[in-house]
Motif scaffolding. Structure first.
Motif, mmCIF file in Angstrom:
data_model
loop_
_atom_site.group_PDB
_atom_site.id
_atom_site.type_symbol
_atom_site.label_atom_id
_atom_site.label_comp_id
_atom_site.label_asym_id
_atom_site.label_seq_id
_atom_site.Cartn_x
_atom_site.Cartn_y
_atom_site.Cartn_z
ATOM 1 N N ARG A 187 0.821 -1.209 0.000
ATOM 2 C CA ARG A 187 0.000 0.000 0.000
ATOM 3 C C ARG A 187 0.852 1.255 0.000
ATOM 4 O O ARG A 187 0.565 2.223 -0.721
ATOM 5 N N LEU A 188 1.913 1.261 0.786
ATOM 6 C CA LEU A 188 2.784 2.432 0.839
ATOM 7 C C LEU A 188 3.500 2.654 -0.491
ATOM 8 O O LEU A 188 3.700 3.795 -0.922
ATOM 9 N N THR A 189 3.894 1.568 -1.141
ATOM 10 C CA THR A 189 4.563 1.697 -2.440
ATOM 11 C C THR A 189 3.618 2.290 -3.471
ATOM 12 O O THR A 189 3.999 3.196 -4.241
ATOM 13 N N LEU A 190 2.391 1.818 -3.502
ATOM 14 C CA LEU A 190 1.421 2.353 -4.453
ATOM 15 C C LEU A 190 1.139 3.821 -4.173
ATOM 16 O O LEU A 190 1.020 4.635 -5.100
ATOM 17 N N ARG A 191 1.023 4.194 -2.895
ATOM 18 C CA ARG A 191 0.810 5.596 -2.541
ATOM 19 C C ARG A 191 1.971 6.453 -3.039
ATOM 20 O O ARG A 191 1.774 7.552 -3.584
ATOM 21 N N THR A 192 3.191 5.978 -2.844
ATOM 22 C CA THR A 192 4.369 6.739 -3.266
ATOM 23 C C THR A 192 4.385 6.934 -4.770
ATOM 24 O O THR A 192 4.685 8.034 -5.268
ATOM 25 N N LEU A 193 4.056 5.900 -5.514
ATOM 26 C CA LEU A 193 4.016 6.018 -6.969
ATOM 27 C C LEU A 193 2.943 7.007 -7.423
ATOM 28 O O LEU A 193 3.167 7.782 -8.352
ATOM 29 N N ARG A 219 6.872 -6.354 -11.511
ATOM 30 C CA ARG A 219 6.559 -6.573 -12.931
ATOM 31 C C ARG A 219 5.131 -6.131 -13.252
ATOM 32 O O ARG A 219 4.858 -5.606 -14.340
ATOM 33 N N ALA A 220 4.223 -6.326 -12.292
ATOM 34 C CA ALA A 220 2.851 -5.862 -12.494
ATOM 35 C C ALA A 220 2.796 -4.336 -12.579
ATOM 36 O O ALA A 220 2.051 -3.779 -13.397
ATOM 37 N N LEU A 221 3.578 -3.662 -11.754
ATOM 38 C CA LEU A 221 3.614 -2.199 -11.815
ATOM 39 C C LEU A 221 4.152 -1.716 -13.156
ATOM 40 O O LEU A 221 3.643 -0.744 -13.724
#
Length: 225
Positions: free
Chosen positions: A49-55, A80-82
């Motif tokens: 969740r934190l990684t997605l927020r940062t992106l 790879r999904a990102l």
């Protein structure tokens, strides 16, 4: 009182790249200090969740391309999904301590323009913070920093690589920001330090994160800064 000038519509801001150091959300490997409170799977879900927020914050800032520096490697399914869904560029973090990995990211990216380097542990790091840091580099600062409440920092930006800021540093200690200031002064760098932010590292940070996310989901209820 100084006023930050942010040229949000200029192509100049798009010349400032963003490097994001991220761990794969692997249970038992990510956010290990939070495992006593969340369990291994819960800590991994938080890392995701934190990684997605940062992106999302990096994309909303309207700067140059973001590169996700991945650990343990860029072949993890989450990364790879990102790349497939968001088109983010992936690189594997090299061997070495945190300083060596940060310096490697600057060495790889700075030839193409200034770089802001961040992690994924600072939910309050917003697009506005990124734009202000980028503008400071475009205005001539050689380095920019957002300190963290725990004594480290949540963002460092450079116009060119400078290993002296990273070598032989005692990382994950409360003296990191103070030592970075000392080194910047000793080297005569033109640098700017912004306000102190907080990150999520230990169980005591979870209540603050919960309150922050609740306020973000009801912006009308947020107190004015």
């Amino acid at each position: 009182m100084a006023i930050d000038r942010v040229d949000s519509g200029s192509s100049g801001l798009r010349s400032v790249q963003v490097a994001i150091l991220a761990k794969a959300p692997i249970p038992g490997w990510a956010k290990t200090r939070l495992i006593p409170a969340l369990g291994a799977r819960g800590a991994a879900r938080l890392q995701r969740r934190l990684t997605l927020r940062t992106l999302r914050s990096a994309a909303a800032a309207g700067l140059g391309p973001a590169t996700l520096w991945c650990a343990p490697d860029a072949q993890q399914r989450f990364f790879r999904a990102l790349r497939r869904v968001a088109g983010v560029h992936l690189e594997t973090q090299p061997e070495g301590d945190l300083g060596a990995r940060m310096h490697a990211a600057f060495c790889a990216l700075c030839p193409r323009g200034p770089v802001l380097l961040i992690g994924t542990d600072c939910p309050p790091l917003a697009p506005t913070h990124l734009r202000r840091a980028a503008q400071a580099l475009l205005d001539g600062e050689e380095a920019v920093l957002f300190p963290a409440e725990d004594g480290g920092y949540v963002l460092v930006g450079l116009r060119r690589p400078d290993a002296r800021l990273f070598i032989a540093m005692t990382w994950s200690s409360p003296g990191v920001m103070a030592e970075t200031r000392r080194r910047a002064h000793a080297e005569g760098l033109r640098w700017r330090e912004f306000e102190t932010l907080w990150d999520v590292d230990v169980p005591e940070d979870l209540a603050r994160l919960q309150a922050f996310e609740a306020a973000a989901s009801h912006p009308a209820r947020e107190p004015r800064a």
